[in-house]
Scaffold this motif. Structure first.
Motif, short mmCIF file in Angstrom:
data_model
loop_
_atom_site.label_atom_id
_atom_site.label_comp_id
_atom_site.label_asym_id
_atom_site.label_seq_id
_atom_site.Cartn_x
_atom_site.Cartn_y
_atom_site.Cartn_z
N ARG A 12 0.76 -1.35 -0.18
CA ARG A 12 0.12 -0.42 0.36
C ARG A 12 0.81 1.14 0.22
O ARG A 12 0.99 1.72 1.07
CB ARG A 12 -1.04 -0.01 1.48
N PRO A 13 1.57 1.76 -1.13
CA PRO A 13 1.76 3.03 -0.92
C PRO A 13 1.53 3.76 -0.28
O PRO A 13 2.55 5.41 -0.75
CB PRO A 13 2.16 3.01 -2.85
N ASP A 14 0.54 3.99 -0.13
CA ASP A 14 -0.90 5.80 0.05
C ASP A 14 -0.12 5.50 1.99
O ASP A 14 -0.42 6.43 1.96
CB ASP A 14 -1.50 4.99 0.19
N LEU A 15 0.22 4.22 2.60
CA LEU A 15 0.56 4.08 3.70
C LEU A 15 2.15 4.97 4.09
O LEU A 15 3.14 4.59 3.30
CB LEU A 15 0.37 3.11 3.82
N ALA A 16 2.03 5.91 5.37
CA ALA A 16 3.23 6.31 5.42
C ALA A 16 3.50 5.23 6.63
O ALA A 16 4.94 5.28 6.87
CB ALA A 16 2.88 7.43 6.61
N TYR A 17 2.27 4.39 7.55
CA TYR A 17 3.20 4.27 8.50
C TYR A 17 2.20 3.18 8.81
O TYR A 17 0.91 3.09 8.51
CB TYR A 17 3.15 4.92 10.08
N VAL A 18 2.33 1.72 9.11
CA VAL A 18 1.63 0.53 9.84
C VAL A 18 2.05 0.43 11.14
O VAL A 18 3.50 0.05 11.17
CB VAL A 18 1.95 -0.43 9.39
N TYR A 19 1.29 0.48 12.20
CA TYR A 19 2.22 0.36 13.62
C TYR A 19 0.86 -0.16 14.69
O TYR A 19 -0.27 0.18 14.35
CB TYR A 19 2.48 2.06 14.00
N LEU A 20 1.58 0.02 15.88
CA LEU A 20 0.88 -0.61 17.31
C LEU A 20 1.39 -0.04 18.41
O LEU A 20 2.94 -0.55 18.22
CB LEU A 20 0.81 -2.18 17.08
N LEU A 60 -3.40 11.08 9.55
CA LEU A 60 -4.80 10.75 9.34
C LEU A 60 -4.95 9.15 10.19
O LEU A 60 -3.86 8.94 8.97
CB LEU A 60 -5.42 11.37 8.21
N ASP A 61 -4.88 8.44 10.91
CA ASP A 61 -5.32 7.58 11.71
C ASP A 61 -6.22 7.08 11.67
O ASP A 61 -7.51 7.45 12.21
CB ASP A 61 -4.37 7.30 12.49
N TYR A 62 -5.92 5.52 11.31
CA TYR A 62 -7.38 4.47 11.72
C TYR A 62 -6.69 3.73 13.27
O TYR A 62 -5.70 3.03 11.69
CB TYR A 62 -8.20 4.02 10.96
N LEU A 63 -6.81 3.12 13.32
CA LEU A 63 -6.35 1.74 14.46
C LEU A 63 -7.90 1.35 15.53
O LEU A 63 -8.98 2.05 15.52
CB LEU A 63 -6.12 3.31 15.38
N MET A 64 -7.35 0.13 15.99
CA MET A 64 -8.42 -0.87 16.66
C MET A 64 -7.64 -1.24 17.74
O MET A 64 -6.66 -2.06 17.42
CB MET A 64 -9.09 -1.68 15.84
N ARG A 65 -8.25 -1.48 18.31
CA ARG A 65 -7.68 -2.76 19.81
C ARG A 65 -7.57 -4.25 19.13
O ARG A 65 -8.72 -4.78 18.72
CB ARG A 65 -8.48 -2.52 21.47
N PHE A 66 -7.18 -4.58 19.52
CA PHE A 66 -6.23 -5.98 19.70
C PHE A 66 -6.27 -6.78 20.80
O PHE A 66 -5.71 -6.45 22.01
CB PHE A 66 -5.06 -5.93 17.92
N GLU A 67 -6.64 -8.46 20.98
CA GLU A 67 -6.06 -8.55 22.00
C GLU A 67 -4.56 -9.90 21.70
O GLU A 67 -5.25 -10.63 21.06
CB GLU A 67 -7.24 -9.78 22.39
N GLY A 68 -4.15 -10.02 22.40
CA GLY A 68 -3.09 -10.62 22.34
C GLY A 68 -3.00 -11.91 22.97
O GLY A 68 -4.08 -12.20 23.85
N GLN A 69 -1.75 -12.48 23.10
CA GLN A 69 -1.44 -13.83 24.32
C GLN A 69 -1.11 -12.99 25.89
O GLN A 69 -0.72 -11.86 26.35
CB GLN A 69 -0.62 -14.13 24.15
N GLY A 95 -2.93 -11.90 28.18
CA GLY A 95 -3.84 -10.83 29.00
C GLY A 95 -2.98 -9.53 28.17
O GLY A 95 -3.31 -8.40 28.45
N ALA A 96 -2.08 -10.06 27.47
CA ALA A 96 -1.44 -8.75 26.78
C ALA A 96 -2.51 -8.43 25.63
O ALA A 96 -3.38 -8.74 24.82
CB ALA A 96 -0.70 -9.00 25.68
N TYR A 97 -2.33 -6.46 25.64
CA TYR A 97 -3.41 -5.92 23.97
C TYR A 97 -2.63 -4.82 23.67
O TYR A 97 -1.61 -4.63 24.75
CB TYR A 97 -4.58 -6.04 24.94
N GLY A 98 -3.13 -4.48 22.86
CA GLY A 98 -2.83 -2.89 22.70
C GLY A 98 -3.97 -2.58 21.39
O GLY A 98 -4.63 -3.29 21.36
N THR A 99 -3.48 -1.84 20.78
CA THR A 99 -4.42 -0.78 20.06
C THR A 99 -3.10 -0.99 18.64
O THR A 99 -1.98 -0.69 18.34
CB THR A 99 -4.36 0.18 19.74
#
Length: 219
Positions: free
Chosen positions: A114-122, A174-183, A185-189
């Motif tokens: 996706r050349p339009d994206l500047a970052y993919v991050y968490l 301009l950012d779109y994010l969503m919470r995720f559940e890890g292993q 008890g870990a979690y993040g966005t």
């Protein structure tokens, strides 16, 4: 004034006045039609741009949803590297091994496609941070203190976070994010980032397309 002269003047007036009146009416009609056509085309162009942006933004939201639910992200735990209390240094996520490297490889493949994206991050609840593309982290960097983290950590569906200043470029992304559940008890966005420059380029492309489309229609 001679009768002949009066007759010629009356004859001239009888021929000129109707032409003058018709010309004035024609000019007014042409100007009004041009104005209406301009308003119609402007409205249509704005409608096309609005539709294009809506589709594009919906796509960014779905990108965040995908990343939050893919297994490479959901397998992350508290082993993810933190940069808290560390000096600025080059990130080594691509060679660190384990679940962190696997997640980065997925993010890298996604970003490069996706050349339009500047970052993919968490960012994660213990302060862990992963970013594509790799770069130097900010000294004592804690993602939990960043606006994008606090605004999205409880988001169970993709959200567009409010504008904030990027810590590296100083520009509002301009950012779109969503919470995720890890292993364990870990979690993040997790989310994607597009710069305003990219959005400006998108507008130019849409306007160019509309201009070419109008031109082709006249041929």
């Amino acid at each position: 004034m001679k009768i002949r002269t009066k007759f010629l003047l009356l004859l001239l007036a009888g021929g000129v006045l109707p032409v003058l009146i018709v010309s004035i009416i024609t000019i007014l009609n042409v100007r009004e039609n041009a104005k209406l056509n301009f308003e119609h085309r402007s409205s249509a162009e704005l409608g096309h741009i609005d539709t294009t942006f809506s589709i594009y933004l919906n796509g960014l939201a779905e990108d965040a949803r995908f990343l939050a639910n893919v297994s490479a992200i959901k397998q992350l735990d508290h082993s993810v590297t933190t940069y808290i209390d560390k000096p600025s240094q080059m990130m080594r996520t691509d060679s660190i091994g384990g679940v962190e490297q696997q997640a980065f490889e997925l993010m890298s493949q996604f970003g490069e496609a996706r050349p339009d994206l500047a970052y993919v991050y968490l960012g994660m609840d213990h302060g862990g941070y992963i970013q594509w593309p790799l770069g130097n982290n900010a000294a004592n960097y804690d993602p939990r203190k960043r606006p994008w983290y606090s605004q999205s950590i409880d988001a169970r569906s993709p959200i567009r976070v409010a504008a904030y200043q990027d810590i590296t470029t100083k520009a509002p992304p301009l950012d779109y994010l969503m919470r995720f559940e890890g292993q364990n008890g870990a979690y993040g966005t997790v989310g994607v980032d597009v710069t305003l420059n990219k959005l400006t380029e998108l507008i130019k492309k849409v306007k160019q397309y509309l201009g070419d489309h109008d031109t082709n229609g006249l041929q």
